[in-house]
Design a protein around this motif. Sequence first.
Motif, PDB file in Angstrom:
ATOM      1  N   GLY A  62      43.984  46.092 -49.019  1.00 54.16           N
ATOM      2  CA  GLY A  62      43.157  45.069 -49.643  1.00 54.16           C
ATOM      3  C   GLY A  62      41.698  45.484 -49.607  1.00 54.16           C
ATOM      4  O   GLY A  62      41.227  46.062 -48.621  1.00 54.16           O
ATOM      5  N   PHE A  63      40.973  45.198 -50.665  1.00 50.33           N
ATOM      6  CA  PHE A  63      39.587  45.644 -50.725  1.00 50.33           C
ATOM      7  C   PHE A  63      38.659  44.970 -49.720  1.00 50.33           C
ATOM      8  O   PHE A  63      37.709  45.609 -49.263  1.00 50.33           O
ATOM      9  N   PRO A  64      38.874  43.732 -49.318  1.00 50.41           N
ATOM     10  CA  PRO A  64      38.040  43.224 -48.218  1.00 50.41           C
ATOM     11  C   PRO A  64      38.165  44.109 -46.972  1.00 50.41           C
ATOM     12  O   PRO A  64      37.167  44.443 -46.330  1.00 50.41           O
ATOM     13  N   PHE A  65      39.392  44.521 -46.660  1.00 49.54           N
ATOM     14  CA  PHE A  65      39.621  45.400 -45.511  1.00 49.54           C
ATOM     15  C   PHE A  65      38.918  46.743 -45.709  1.00 49.54           C
ATOM     16  O   PHE A  65      38.222  47.234 -44.812  1.00 49.54           O
ATOM     17  N   ILE A  66      39.063  47.347 -46.885  1.00 46.19           N
ATOM     18  CA  ILE A  66      38.453  48.655 -47.169  1.00 46.19           C
ATOM     19  C   ILE A  66      36.930  48.564 -47.119  1.00 46.19           C
ATOM     20  O   ILE A  66      36.263  49.437 -46.562  1.00 46.19           O
ATOM     21  N   ILE A  67      36.351  47.526 -47.709  1.00 43.86           N
ATOM     22  CA  ILE A  67      34.893  47.372 -47.693  1.00 43.86           C
ATOM     23  C   ILE A  67      34.393  47.229 -46.256  1.00 43.86           C
ATOM     24  O   ILE A  67      33.402  47.860 -45.868  1.00 43.86           O
ATOM     25  N   ASN A  68      35.066  46.417 -45.451  1.00 45.31           N
ATOM     26  CA  ASN A  68      34.634  46.251 -44.057  1.00 45.31           C
ATOM     27  C   ASN A  68      34.729  47.558 -43.279  1.00 45.31           C
ATOM     28  O   ASN A  68      33.847  47.869 -42.467  1.00 45.31           O
ATOM     29  N   THR A  93      38.280  53.092 -61.442  1.00 45.19           N
ATOM     30  CA  THR A  93      37.468  52.627 -60.314  1.00 45.19           C
ATOM     31  C   THR A  93      37.659  51.135 -60.080  1.00 45.19           C
ATOM     32  O   THR A  93      38.060  50.395 -60.971  1.00 45.19           O
ATOM     33  N   ILE A  94      37.321  50.731 -58.875  1.00 42.37           N
ATOM     34  CA  ILE A  94      37.161  49.319 -58.527  1.00 42.37           C
ATOM     35  C   ILE A  94      35.712  49.199 -58.050  1.00 42.37           C
ATOM     36  O   ILE A  94      35.277  49.953 -57.167  1.00 42.37           O
ATOM     37  N   CYS A  95      34.950  48.271 -58.633  1.00 45.94           N
ATOM     38  CA  CYS A  95      33.512  48.205 -58.407  1.00 45.94           C
ATOM     39  C   CYS A  95      33.102  46.880 -57.761  1.00 45.94           C
ATOM     40  O   CYS A  95      33.632  45.821 -58.118  1.00 45.94           O
ATOM     41  N   PHE A  96      32.133  46.971 -56.863  1.00 44.76           N
ATOM     42  CA  PHE A  96      31.613  45.795 -56.171  1.00 44.76           C
ATOM     43  C   PHE A  96      30.090  45.839 -56.169  1.00 44.76           C
ATOM     44  O   PHE A  96      29.491  46.909 -56.135  1.00 44.76           O
ATOM     45  N   SER A 110      23.235  45.279 -39.840  1.00 45.02           N
ATOM     46  CA  SER A 110      24.620  45.681 -40.087  1.00 45.02           C
ATOM     47  C   SER A 110      25.598  44.560 -39.760  1.00 45.02           C
ATOM     48  O   SER A 110      26.595  44.373 -40.462  1.00 45.02           O
ATOM     49  N   ASP A 111      25.315  43.809 -38.710  1.00 44.75           N
ATOM     50  CA  ASP A 111      26.205  42.720 -38.285  1.00 44.75           C
ATOM     51  C   ASP A 111      26.291  41.584 -39.290  1.00 44.75           C
ATOM     52  O   ASP A 111      27.240  40.808 -39.273  1.00 44.75           O
ATOM     53  N   SER A 112      25.307  41.470 -40.171  1.00 50.79           N
ATOM     54  CA  SER A 112      25.286  40.336 -41.102  1.00 50.79           C
ATOM     55  C   SER A 112      25.979  40.639 -42.428  1.00 50.79           C
ATOM     56  O   SER A 112      26.072  39.768 -43.284  1.00 50.79           O
ATOM     57  N   LEU A 113      26.460  41.871 -42.612  1.00 56.36           N
ATOM     58  CA  LEU A 113      27.130  42.230 -43.863  1.00 56.36           C
ATOM     59  C   LEU A 113      28.632  42.366 -43.662  1.00 56.36           C
ATOM     60  O   LEU A 113      29.082  42.885 -42.649  1.00 56.36           O
ATOM     61  N   SER A 114      29.367  41.898 -44.647  1.00 58.76           N
ATOM     62  CA  SER A 114      30.823  42.054 -44.642  1.00 58.76           C
ATOM     63  C   SER A 114      31.300  42.033 -46.091  1.00 58.76           C
ATOM     64  O   SER A 114      30.501  41.871 -47.019  1.00 58.76           O
ATOM     65  N   SER A 115      32.580  42.160 -46.263  1.00 58.77           N
ATOM     66  CA  SER A 115      33.146  42.130 -47.617  1.00 58.77           C
ATOM     67  C   SER A 115      32.836  40.817 -48.330  1.00 58.77           C
ATOM     68  O   SER A 115      32.815  40.769 -49.563  1.00 58.77           O
TER      69      SER A 115
END
Length: 186
Positions: free
Chosen positions: A47-53, A136-139, A82-87
Motif C-alpha cells: 500500500g502506498f501509505p506504507f511505502i511513503i512512510n 508511475t504513481i505520483c504524490f 521529520s516527525d510531523s510528516l507522514s503519508s
Amino acid sequence: MKNKKNILTYPKNINFEFLGLEFMRLHQHGQGIISRSKCSHSIEKHGFPFIINKFLAEDFNNFQLTDFMFVRAKGFHGPYSSDSLSSDNYEELDRKDIEKKILNELKKTRLNTPQISDQVLTRFQYFIDVILNRPTICFCLNRSVTDKKNNLKFEHEWSHALNEYYEFIIFSLEADECFSIILAYD
C-alpha cells in the motif's frame, strides 16, 4: 490458500537505496532538487501509505534547506520536522496533473523574484519527462509553509528561511524507484 496470515504482512526490512541527487539553482531565490532511490521490494505489492512512510523514514530524507544550502540533518525535512510528516500529508495526483503543477510552480511570477530562465526550465523539463515517461504513481505534499491552518508554521529554527516549499514523490513502478522533486523559494 495455505498462508492466509501472510497476505497483509509488510516486510520489516523494506528500505530505499539512495542513488543520487540533482541540485539546480532556478534563479537567485529558488532551487530545485531531484533525488532518486530504489526500493528493495516491489513497490506495487504494498500500500502506498506504507511505502511513503518507509521512504520518509530513510536517513537521506533528513535535511535542512535554506535559500542556497542543502545539508543532511537528522530530524529535519526541509521546512518541516521529520516527525510531523507522514503519508497523510501527501495526496495522489495523476501524471498529467503532477507535471502541470510542477511546471506552473516553476513558471509562476513571484514578487521581487526573477523568472526562471528558458535554459533552466528546459533542463528541468527534461528531468520531468524522463521521470514521467513510464508507469508511475505520483504524490504531492499537501502542506504549505504559508498555510494559516498550520499551527506549527515554523517547526524548527530554519523553517522561516523559505517562503514556498513544494514536494512531489513519484514512484516508478517498472523499476521500483522513487523520485523526489523539491522546489524551494526564499
